[in-house]
Scaffold this active site. Structure first.
Site, mmCIF file in Angstrom:
data_model
loop_
_atom_site.group_PDB
_atom_site.id
_atom_site.type_symbol
_atom_site.label_atom_id
_atom_site.label_comp_id
_atom_site.label_asym_id
_atom_site.label_seq_id
_atom_site.Cartn_x
_atom_site.Cartn_y
_atom_site.Cartn_z
ATOM 1 N N GLU A 52 -47.134 -10.403 -47.884
ATOM 2 C CA GLU A 52 -47.741 -11.528 -48.613
ATOM 3 C C GLU A 52 -49.055 -11.983 -47.987
ATOM 4 O O GLU A 52 -49.920 -12.535 -48.671
ATOM 5 C CB GLU A 52 -46.760 -12.701 -48.702
ATOM 6 C CG GLU A 52 -45.547 -12.438 -49.598
ATOM 7 C CD GLU A 52 -44.397 -11.745 -48.867
ATOM 8 O OE1 GLU A 52 -44.600 -11.290 -47.710
ATOM 9 O OE2 GLU A 52 -43.299 -11.662 -49.443
ATOM 10 N N PHE A 114 -30.576 -21.090 -48.452
ATOM 11 C CA PHE A 114 -31.082 -19.754 -48.128
ATOM 12 C C PHE A 114 -32.546 -19.636 -48.564
ATOM 13 O O PHE A 114 -32.888 -19.960 -49.690
ATOM 14 C CB PHE A 114 -30.232 -18.684 -48.834
ATOM 15 C CG PHE A 114 -30.750 -17.285 -48.595
ATOM 16 C CD1 PHE A 114 -30.728 -16.722 -47.326
ATOM 17 C CD2 PHE A 114 -31.279 -16.534 -49.640
ATOM 18 C CE1 PHE A 114 -31.222 -15.447 -47.106
ATOM 19 C CE2 PHE A 114 -31.774 -15.256 -49.430
ATOM 20 C CZ PHE A 114 -31.745 -14.711 -48.145
ATOM 21 N N GLN A 115 -33.380 -19.217 -47.646
ATOM 22 C CA GLN A 115 -34.827 -19.049 -47.872
ATOM 23 C C GLN A 115 -35.525 -20.330 -48.299
ATOM 24 O O GLN A 115 -36.490 -20.307 -49.047
ATOM 25 C CB GLN A 115 -35.091 -17.912 -48.873
ATOM 26 C CG GLN A 115 -34.681 -16.565 -48.291
ATOM 27 C CD GLN A 115 -35.189 -15.370 -49.058
ATOM 28 O OE1 GLN A 115 -35.350 -15.425 -50.266
ATOM 29 N NE2 GLN A 115 -35.428 -14.272 -48.357
ATOM 30 N N LYS A 164 -36.969 -22.734 -58.444
ATOM 31 C CA LYS A 164 -36.472 -21.687 -59.344
ATOM 32 C C LYS A 164 -35.946 -22.287 -60.653
ATOM 33 O O LYS A 164 -36.190 -21.751 -61.738
ATOM 34 C CB LYS A 164 -35.371 -20.901 -58.625
ATOM 35 C CG LYS A 164 -34.896 -19.687 -59.372
ATOM 36 C CD LYS A 164 -33.978 -18.842 -58.512
ATOM 37 C CE LYS A 164 -33.572 -17.577 -59.247
ATOM 38 N NZ LYS A 164 -32.783 -16.679 -58.384
ATOM 39 N N MET A 474 -63.323 -6.915 -28.598
ATOM 40 C CA MET A 474 -63.982 -8.194 -28.304
ATOM 41 C C MET A 474 -63.272 -8.920 -27.169
ATOM 42 O O MET A 474 -63.919 -9.554 -26.317
ATOM 43 C CB MET A 474 -64.025 -9.065 -29.565
ATOM 44 C CG MET A 474 -64.822 -10.333 -29.414
ATOM 45 S SD MET A 474 -66.517 -10.011 -28.860
ATOM 46 C CE MET A 474 -67.397 -10.001 -30.419
HETATM 47 C C1 LIG Z 1 -54.782 -12.477 -36.068
HETATM 48 C C2 LIG Z 1 -55.622 -12.506 -34.840
HETATM 49 N N1 LIG Z 1 -55.044 -12.289 -33.629
HETATM 50 C C3 LIG Z 1 -55.811 -12.291 -32.511
HETATM 51 C C4 LIG Z 1 -57.153 -12.518 -32.573
HETATM 52 C C5 LIG Z 1 -58.000 -12.558 -31.307
HETATM 53 N N2 LIG Z 1 -58.991 -11.471 -31.319
HETATM 54 C C6 LIG Z 1 -60.273 -11.643 -31.704
HETATM 55 S S1 LIG Z 1 -61.171 -10.251 -31.672
HETATM 56 C C7 LIG Z 1 -59.860 -9.375 -31.097
HETATM 57 C C8 LIG Z 1 -59.984 -7.910 -30.803
HETATM 58 C C9 LIG Z 1 -60.230 -7.108 -32.029
HETATM 59 O O1 LIG Z 1 -60.044 -5.752 -31.702
HETATM 60 P P1 LIG Z 1 -60.326 -4.626 -32.764
HETATM 61 O O2 LIG Z 1 -59.690 -4.951 -34.043
HETATM 62 O O3 LIG Z 1 -59.989 -3.317 -32.181
HETATM 63 O O4 LIG Z 1 -61.892 -4.756 -33.003
HETATM 64 P P2 LIG Z 1 -63.108 -4.566 -31.969
HETATM 65 O O5 LIG Z 1 -63.343 -5.879 -31.298
HETATM 66 O O6 LIG Z 1 -62.719 -3.498 -30.989
HETATM 67 O O7 LIG Z 1 -64.256 -4.176 -32.824
HETATM 68 C C10 LIG Z 1 -58.737 -10.183 -30.944
HETATM 69 C C11 LIG Z 1 -57.430 -9.727 -30.428
HETATM 70 C C12 LIG Z 1 -57.689 -12.780 -33.855
HETATM 71 N N3 LIG Z 1 -58.980 -13.052 -34.021
HETATM 72 N N4 LIG Z 1 -56.915 -12.727 -34.957
#
Ligand SMILES: Cc1ncc(C[n+]2csc(CCOP(=O)(O)OP(=O)(O)O)c2C)c(N)n1
Length: 567
Positions: A52, A114-115, A164, A474
């Site tokens: 979702e 439930f749910q 529902k 990042m």
């Molecule tokens: C849902 C979510 N969880 C954690 C983060 C924290 N976060 C920001 S950038 C990043 C790394 C992203 O890695 P990747 O998708 O491999 O992209 P890259 O930076 O290597 O281009 C994380 C874990 C986030 N922004 N969103």
């Protein structure tokens, strides 16, 4: 003429009456009456997602791409809670989506049935409006009101929770198209002394007296379709234009007055221009912390003119000299009429002297920039790019040469990894006649890659690029700069993406060097169906420059031409 219909049928009828023709969703117990009614309404195309969260992101991508309300549907409990990240993402980026959730029947509410989940309570802070429909008699008006709220003023997500038994309730339904009035009174400038006209005159005087003025534009310019007005303002005054992350593609990159992106990963000359500016005209942006860095040190010499539809944004993060509450297009149009023609040549020359030669310190020949140049070349720019979150998102923001309005779609405010692939599904449905490329890191791609199955089942020709650096890049970069290179839990394993593509029955390629680049991008783009391309990039490439979190825009970390930065 009235007809006896069930609540579920009324829901479908109201969606059709509002012009909805596509719904992203996933069925379950509490929403089954709606799914039972759906086949009677072939005008409502249903896209069965695999999670979702993806339904909400797809509805968001759709809404951003075509400006119409995006609709997602889920069952109660886990279905509804799975929507939450997508709603928060849409809320932060002002995207008009309608979420419809099934709820347990009214006699069961409050009994831990439930749910059963209190999805209204959960989503109140991340929607413009969340409403539990208590009786079938209010269903039609609730749908109309919810959609009007999503689209009016500053757009945003809304949620209707429909028990529902309300979906099964019968009712004498009479179609109605009562218009719901907008929220703004033209001519007023709520919360500021004087009229909007007076404010516009004050802004024009500030612009006339300024020696170092800048225009900074954000998502409001795209949402308000204010491209021509912003361009007219820039061209009449010669003021350079800065585009925030969500303002990218609101102004052509190749325009001589375009400067680039500000903030944490903004170019040095853009941030220096901000620090030297004496007037900044901000249009449809909210001066968030990724743009300003340390607000106390932000634009120390500048008087701020802030145009925004949402009164609450003006003065929230940055004190303003003139606040203009209104639609970006209308207020900018009036400002263009009020300003005297001028030329800011000396100031623009000064900004040019701030420009640094690029030193990105990429190792290996498959630089992110070369990949993006290839996608641009192959698609001739007739392409929408949907990015995920991380380093690749910043590389796209900095290096992709956006020329056409609203062709850059990303999760800016919430920074939601996993956004790109499902949002690209929504964009593709809104823009079936042009290429749509999602660009993700290997981390974010793995969050929602199950949506490849949705593309296959629904025949959606989305192109997916993965920038594979073997890291949550990042976060690894922050660990390198600010955590003594302790790469705690950031190396990330990936499956063989070419085999993954094969398993889903879609086209897939791996690109490891520049020699393979143009041919593969060409083939992927031309392929009639979903296609995936893994780009193997340098593992420890960084995004430069970088303002440390909470730091001043005047103190960037810059790339050392040959080696990694001293930290
Ligand atoms: C849902 C979510 N969880 C954690 C983060 C924290 N976060 C920001 S950038 C990043 C790394 C992203 O890695 P990747 O998708 O491999 O992209 P890259 O930076 O290597 O281009 C994380 C874990 C986030 N922004 N969103």
């Amino acid at each position: 003429m009235s007809e006896t219909l069930t609540g579920a049928q009324i829901l479908c009828r109201e969606l059709l009456a509002a012009g909805v023709d596509v719904i992203f969703g996933y069925p379950g117990g509490a929403i089954m009456p709606f799914y039972h009614a759906l086949p009677e309404y072939p005008g409502l195309r249903h896209i069965l997602v695999r999670h979702e969260q993806a339904a909400a992101h797809a509805a968001d991508g759709y809404a951003r791409a075509c400006g119409r309300v995006g609709v997602c549907v889920a069952t109660s409990g886990p279905g509804a809670t799975n929507l939450v990240t997508g709603l928060a993402t849409a809320h932060m980026d002002s995207s008009p989506i309608l979420a419809i959730t099934g709820q347990v029947s009214r006699p069961m509410i409050g009994r831990d049935a439930f749910q059963e989940t209190d999805i209204i309570g959960l989503t109140l802070p991340i929607t413009k409006y969340s409403h539990l429909v208590q009786d079938v008699s209010e269903l039609a008006s609730s749908v109309r009101e919810a959609i009007a709220i999503a689209l009016s003023g500053r757009p945003g997500p809304v949620l209707l929770d429909v028990p529902k038994d309300v979906q099964n309730q019968k009712f004498e339904y009479e179609p109605s198209r009562t218009a719901i009035p907008g929220t703004l009174t033209p001519g007023a400038n709520p919360g500021f002394p004087g009229s909007l006209d007076q404010g516009i005159q004050e802004a024009a005087q500030l612009i006339a007296a300024a020696e170092r003025p800048l225009i900074m534009i954000g998502h409001g310019v795209i949402l308000g379709n204010a491209y021509a007005e912003v361009r007219a303002l820039a061209e009449r005054t010669g003021i350079p234009v800065i585009t925030t992350l969500l303002g990218i593609s609101a102004f052509p990159e190749s325009h001589p007055l375009h400067l680039g992106m500000p903030g944490m990963h903004g170019e040095v000359h853009v941030n220096r221009a901000i620090q030297h500016a004496d007037v900044i005209v901000g249009i449809g942006l909210r001066f968030d912390d990724r743009v300003t860095g340390n607000t106390a040190a932000f634009a120390p010499r500048a008087k701020i003119v802030h145009i925004d539809l949402d009164r609450a944004e003006i003065g929230k993060n940055i004190p303003v000299a003139v606040g203009l509450v209104g639609d970006a297009r209308e207020v900018t149009r009036r400002l263009v009429q009020a300003v005297e023609p001028r030329n800011c040549e000396t100031w623009r020359d000064e900004i040019q002297s701030f420009v640094r030669p690029r030193a990105d310190a990429f190792s290996g020949d498959l630089s992110p920039e070369s990949i993006l140049a290839s996608i641009y070349e192959v698609t001739g720019g007739h392409c929408t790019i949907v990015t995920d979150v991380g380093q690749h998102q910043m590389w796209v923001a900095k290096h992709y040469p956006y020329e056409r309005p609203n062709t850059h779609i990303t999760s800016g405010g919430l920074g939601t990894m996993g956004f790109a692939v499902p949002a690209a599904i929504g964009v593709h449905i809104a823009r079936p006649d042009e290429s749509v490329w999602s660009i993700s890191g290997d981390g974010g791609f793995q969050m929602n890659m199950a949506e490849i199955a949705t593309m296959v089942q629904e025949g959606l020709s989305v192109k997916m690029a993965i920038f594979n650096n073997g890291y949550l890049g990042m976060v690894r970069q922050w660990q390198q700069f600010f955590h003594e290179k302790r790469y705690s839990c950031t190396p990330i394993w990936s499956p063989d993406y070419v085999k993954l593509a094969e398993a889903y029955g879609i086209a897939g390629w791996r690109v490891e060097n520049r020699g393979q680049l143009a041919d593969v991008v060409q083939r992927a783009n031309a392929h009639a169906g979903p296609a995936l391309v893994e780009f193997v990039i340098a593992q420890e490439a960084n995004v430069y420059p970088m303002i440390p979190p909470g730091g001043s825009l005047s103190e960037p970390i810059e790339a050392q031409p040959a080696a990694a930065p001293a930290v």
